[in-house]
Design a protein around this motif. Structure first.
Motif, PDB file in Angstrom:
ATOM      1  N   VAL A 290       9.519   8.076  -5.748  1.00  0.00           N
ATOM      2  CA  VAL A 290      10.536   6.643  -5.649  1.00  0.00           C
ATOM      3  C   VAL A 290      12.004   6.789  -5.802  1.00  0.00           C
ATOM      4  CG1 VAL A 290      10.604   5.725  -8.052  1.00  0.00           C
ATOM      5  CG2 VAL A 290      10.171   4.115  -6.086  1.00  0.00           C
ATOM      6  N   ARG A 291      12.380   7.905  -6.286  1.00  0.00           N
ATOM      7  CA  ARG A 291      13.439   8.440  -6.937  1.00  0.00           C
ATOM      8  C   ARG A 291      14.202   9.171  -5.671  1.00  0.00           C
ATOM      9  NH1 ARG A 291      14.641   4.129  -9.404  1.00  0.00           N
ATOM     10  NH2 ARG A 291      13.461   4.084 -11.444  1.00  0.00           N
ATOM     11  N   GLY A 292      13.188   9.649  -4.769  1.00  0.00           N
ATOM     12  CA  GLY A 292      13.591  10.600  -3.752  1.00  0.00           C
ATOM     13  C   GLY A 292      14.303   9.723  -2.521  1.00  0.00           C
ATOM     14  N   PRO A 293      14.989  10.513  -1.501  1.00  0.00           N
ATOM     15  CA  PRO A 293      15.588   9.764  -0.499  1.00  0.00           C
ATOM     16  C   PRO A 293      14.708   9.026   0.536  1.00  0.00           C
ATOM     17  CG  PRO A 293      15.531  12.226  -0.002  1.00  0.00           C
ATOM     18  CD  PRO A 293      15.037  11.952  -1.419  1.00  0.00           C
ATOM     19  N   SER A 294      15.010   7.804   0.781  1.00  0.00           N
ATOM     20  CA  SER A 294      14.520   7.282   2.103  1.00  0.00           C
ATOM     21  C   SER A 294      15.198   7.484   3.380  1.00  0.00           C
ATOM     22  CB  SER A 294      14.819   5.730   1.823  1.00  0.00           C
ATOM     23  OG  SER A 294      16.088   5.127   2.241  1.00  0.00           O
TER      24      SER A 294
ATOM     25  N   ARG B 119      17.423   4.635  13.457  1.00  0.00           N
ATOM     26  CA  ARG B 119      16.707   5.518  12.829  1.00  0.00           C
ATOM     27  C   ARG B 119      16.088   6.609  13.577  1.00  0.00           C
ATOM     28  NH1 ARG B 119      17.477   0.410  10.842  1.00  0.00           N
ATOM     29  NH2 ARG B 119      16.604  -0.046   8.993  1.00  0.00           N
ATOM     30  N   HIS B 120      16.344   6.633  14.828  1.00  0.00           N
ATOM     31  CA  HIS B 120      16.225   7.774  15.758  1.00  0.00           C
ATOM     32  C   HIS B 120      17.293   7.952  16.418  1.00  0.00           C
ATOM     33  CE1 HIS B 120      11.731   6.825  16.085  1.00  0.00           C
ATOM     34  NE2 HIS B 120      11.791   7.334  14.945  1.00  0.00           N
TER      35      HIS B 120
ATOM     36  N   ALA C  42       0.909  -1.055  -0.078  1.00  0.00           N
ATOM     37  CA  ALA C  42      -0.094   0.058  -0.257  1.00  0.00           C
ATOM     38  C   ALA C  42       0.894   1.183   0.078  1.00  0.00           C
ATOM     39  CB  ALA C  42      -0.917  -0.325   1.242  1.00  0.00           C
ATOM     40  N   ALA C  43       1.798   1.240   0.832  1.00  0.00           N
ATOM     41  CA  ALA C  43       3.164   2.531   0.807  1.00  0.00           C
ATOM     42  C   ALA C  43       3.499   2.595  -0.533  1.00  0.00           C
ATOM     43  CB  ALA C  43       3.740   2.307   1.787  1.00  0.00           C
ATOM     44  N   VAL C  44       3.869   1.420  -1.159  1.00  0.00           N
ATOM     45  CA  VAL C  44       4.605   1.660  -2.403  1.00  0.00           C
ATOM     46  C   VAL C  44       3.581   2.052  -3.625  1.00  0.00           C
ATOM     47  CG1 VAL C  44       5.828   0.255  -4.236  1.00  0.00           C
ATOM     48  CG2 VAL C  44       6.422  -0.033  -2.140  1.00  0.00           C
ATOM     49  N   ALA C  45       2.383   1.841  -3.507  1.00  0.00           N
ATOM     50  CA  ALA C  45       1.497   2.150  -4.404  1.00  0.00           C
ATOM     51  C   ALA C  45       1.070   3.526  -4.376  1.00  0.00           C
ATOM     52  CB  ALA C  45       0.113   1.246  -4.215  1.00  0.00           C
ATOM     53  N   GLU C  46       1.297   4.343  -3.279  1.00  0.00           N
ATOM     54  CA  GLU C  46       1.255   5.883  -3.315  1.00  0.00           C
ATOM     55  C   GLU C  46       2.271   6.566  -3.925  1.00  0.00           C
ATOM     56  OE1 GLU C  46      -1.543   7.187  -2.110  1.00  0.00           O
ATOM     57  OE2 GLU C  46      -2.411   5.300  -2.036  1.00  0.00           O
ATOM     58  N   LEU C  47       3.381   5.933  -4.351  1.00  0.00           N
ATOM     59  CA  LEU C  47       4.710   6.528  -4.818  1.00  0.00           C
ATOM     60  C   LEU C  47       4.508   6.663  -6.127  1.00  0.00           C
ATOM     61  CD1 LEU C  47       7.314   4.504  -2.779  1.00  0.00           C
ATOM     62  CD2 LEU C  47       6.351   6.859  -2.248  1.00  0.00           C
ATOM     63  N   ASP C  48       4.671   8.008  -6.676  1.00  0.00           N
ATOM     64  CA  ASP C  48       5.138   8.293  -8.115  1.00  0.00           C
ATOM     65  C   ASP C  48       6.530   8.282  -8.545  1.00  0.00           C
ATOM     66  OD1 ASP C  48       6.191  10.781  -7.131  1.00  0.00           O
ATOM     67  OD2 ASP C  48       4.516  11.889  -7.810  1.00  0.00           O
TER      68      ASP C  48
ATOM     69  N   ASP D 217      11.342   2.792   6.933  1.00  0.00           N
ATOM     70  CA  ASP D 217      12.484   3.472   6.084  1.00  0.00           C
ATOM     71  C   ASP D 217      12.045   4.133   4.567  1.00  0.00           C
ATOM     72  OD1 ASP D 217      14.401   2.654   7.875  1.00  0.00           O
ATOM     73  OD2 ASP D 217      14.837   0.735   6.935  1.00  0.00           O
ATOM     74  N   LEU D 218      10.910   3.464   4.069  1.00  0.00           N
ATOM     75  CA  LEU D 218      10.303   4.448   2.912  1.00  0.00           C
ATOM     76  C   LEU D 218      10.165   5.836   3.354  1.00  0.00           C
ATOM     77  CD1 LEU D 218       7.766   1.744   1.604  1.00  0.00           C
ATOM     78  CD2 LEU D 218      10.096   2.466   0.592  1.00  0.00           C
ATOM     79  N   ASP D 219       9.856   6.237   4.656  1.00  0.00           N
ATOM     80  CA  ASP D 219       9.732   7.655   5.088  1.00  0.00           C
ATOM     81  C   ASP D 219       8.418   8.232   4.209  1.00  0.00           C
ATOM     82  OD1 ASP D 219      10.437   9.905   6.066  1.00  0.00           O
ATOM     83  OD2 ASP D 219      11.890  10.828   4.711  1.00  0.00           O
TER      84      ASP D 219
END
Length: 262
Positions: A53-57, A245-246, A43-49, A169-171
């Motif tokens: 997807v080329r942006g930083p994680s 991560r924090h 679902a998270a990946v489906a929201e990416l254009d 990590d997908l941020d």
């Protein structure tokens, strides 16, 4: 981000009750959770254009495409371990660290459509391998990617941990406090175990507030208890700090610097 089972193409991998040994029951429970986590990652990946997807994680030096490629390759790596457990023939998760890194890098250059297709195919391969695993194979011993012996029934747990951490990590707005509460204690336990045998780990007592009002403490490195510090925080915040991560500012106490978790 919902972790409800939305009935996607990832099929149920729970063996019939009559086939379940103790190890198979442990694996089956984790596989149900893997299905839900896979759905949340999809679902998270489906929201990416394409731009996103080329942006930083959230991982230094990695784009979101790197994270997606890594999650796909991890599925195939764990299929190798399931094959090892089923056949008794050694199938390491990865042929080498160099090859692993090269495969992730190559995958990260794919178009968004191909990235999604690769992720889907890899997840389905893992689901099929787990579903076809004989009950006795879950009792076998294999080697985990980071080294050390691993009972095969823990392979689904490795997959679940991978999906949950890399969803963060997908941020895309998912943090550790958005993860299913029922997994937080086991996640903290597994990460602390990774530090316990490392002499460079700081001596620290971690007092953790768990969901439901429970409290539990861990020793990060018991070799130096005389000079250990005590820190405290919610399970999600502790988990974010332990995995790098924090930065630990959400915790109470004199938070020590940690070596890289992995």
């Amino acid at each position: 981000m919902s972790f409800a089972n939305t009935g996607s193409q990832v099929e149920s991998v729970v063996p019939a009750p009559r086939e379940q040994s103790g190890a198979a029951q442990l694996a089956a429970g984790h596989l149900v959770a893997v299905d839900r986590a896979t759905e949340a990652f999809y679902a998270a990946v489906a929201e990416l254009d394409t731009a996103a997807v080329r942006g930083p994680s959230a991982l230094p030096g990695w784009s979101r495409a790197h994270v997606i490629s890594h999650v796909a390759r991890n599925a195939d790596a764990l299929v190798n371990l399931l094959t090892w457990a089923r056949t008794g023939v050694e199938h390491p998760a990865y042929t080498s660290r160099v090859d692993r890194d090269a495969d992730i890098e190559e995958g990260s250059t794919r178009t968004l459509q191909l990235l999604r297709a690769d992720l889907d195919s890899a997840c389905l391969r893992f689901a099929a391998a787990a579903e076809s695993q004989p009950a006795a194979a879950w009792e076998a011993e294999v080697s985990q990617p980071s080294g050390g012996a691993l009972p095969a029934h823990q392979v689904p747990w490795l997959r679940l941990r991978e999906l949950l951490f890399h969803l963060v990590d997908l941020d895309v707005g998912v943090d550790f406090d958005d993860l299913p509460e029922e997994h937080l204690e086991d996640l903290v336990d597994s990460v602390v175990a990774g530090f316990a045998t490392r002499p460079e780990s700081p001596a620290a007592r971690i007092d953790v507030a768990l969901p439901g009002g429970r409290q539990r403490s861990w020793e990060l490195n018991t070799a130096g208890t005389d000079s250990s510090v005590t820190i405290s925080g919610d399970a999600a915040d502790v988990l974010g700090w332990l995995t790098g991560r924090h930065d630990g500012t959400r915790l109470s106490g004199d938070v020590p610097k940690l070596p890289n978790w992995l």
